[in-house]
Write an enzyme that holds these catalytic residues in place. Sequence first.
Site, PDB file in Angstrom:
ATOM      1  N   CYS A  83     -38.954  63.651  -3.125  1.00  0.00           N
ATOM      2  CA  CYS A  83     -39.931  62.640  -3.550  1.00  0.00           C
ATOM      3  C   CYS A  83     -40.145  61.617  -2.427  1.00  0.00           C
ATOM      4  O   CYS A  83     -40.634  61.963  -1.362  1.00  0.00           O
ATOM      5  CB  CYS A  83     -39.495  62.007  -4.873  1.00  0.00           C
ATOM      6  SG  CYS A  83     -40.803  61.053  -5.683  1.00  0.00           S
ATOM      7  N   HIS A 180     -39.693  67.060  -8.055  1.00  0.00           N
ATOM      8  CA  HIS A 180     -38.281  66.842  -8.385  1.00  0.00           C
ATOM      9  C   HIS A 180     -37.651  68.167  -8.830  1.00  0.00           C
ATOM     10  O   HIS A 180     -37.729  68.519 -10.001  1.00  0.00           O
ATOM     11  CB  HIS A 180     -38.147  65.805  -9.509  1.00  0.00           C
ATOM     12  CG  HIS A 180     -38.450  64.422  -9.085  1.00  0.00           C
ATOM     13  ND1 HIS A 180     -37.507  63.566  -8.559  1.00  0.00           N
ATOM     14  CD2 HIS A 180     -39.616  63.735  -9.095  1.00  0.00           C
ATOM     15  CE1 HIS A 180     -38.065  62.408  -8.270  1.00  0.00           C
ATOM     16  NE2 HIS A 180     -39.349  62.481  -8.581  1.00  0.00           N
ATOM     17  N   GLU A 182     -34.606  68.772  -9.307  1.00  0.00           N
ATOM     18  CA  GLU A 182     -33.505  68.492 -10.236  1.00  0.00           C
ATOM     19  C   GLU A 182     -33.991  68.259 -11.663  1.00  0.00           C
ATOM     20  O   GLU A 182     -33.204  68.238 -12.605  1.00  0.00           O
ATOM     21  CB  GLU A 182     -32.688  67.289  -9.742  1.00  0.00           C
ATOM     22  CG  GLU A 182     -33.295  65.926  -9.983  1.00  0.00           C
ATOM     23  CD  GLU A 182     -34.384  65.517  -8.992  1.00  0.00           C
ATOM     24  OE1 GLU A 182     -34.782  64.342  -9.020  1.00  0.00           O
ATOM     25  OE2 GLU A 182     -34.856  66.365  -8.207  1.00  0.00           O
TER      26      GLU A 182
END
Length: 197
Positions: A83, A180, A182
């Site tokens: 990001c 993202h 994750e």
Amino acid sequence: MKKPNVAIIDYGAGNVKSLGNMLAFLDVPYKITNDRNEIKSADRIIFPGQGHFAQAMEKLNSKDVAPFIQDIIADGKVFLGICLGLQVLFEKSEEAPDVEGLKIFKGEVKKFQTGKTPQIGWNKIQTTNNNSYLGSDYFYFVNSYYVYPENPEIISSTANYHIDFCASVEYKNITAMQFHPEKSSNAGIEFFKNWLK
């Protein structure tokens, strides 16, 4: 096979908890740390970020983290930026025109001119030939800005939000992405499995 030791750089401008959860799920040893020796001794380094370009650079510069990151990248450490951790690798951003980035890559960060910002939610990426870890899949984005590399050959995937834009880059030891992983469910899990090999 021995799993790599991961350091998540904690400089006060990243969402480190969800990253830790992902690595724990994959049973990968990690530390969330700002200790330079711990970061240097890690096999893999993750540099997360969220928020404002100028505030992130201010934190990096105030703690002398900026030259440290430049050095560990130059030393060839396997590096992942996420990001804002992608955006600060470039020279400058329209979000803060007077603030210099880390200048790892030539190019700038631009603001979306059409559509609601930030873009929030799932978007499909298209990988390029310069891609080692990602599948052309849906990933989770939260962004009002996107990177515009001077050298298009470093782009490893693109996505479309009213325009086609660079979603990730890959160059030597550096992998960095706007989305993202994750928070991207199975697509993110597959990415981390590939990157951690």
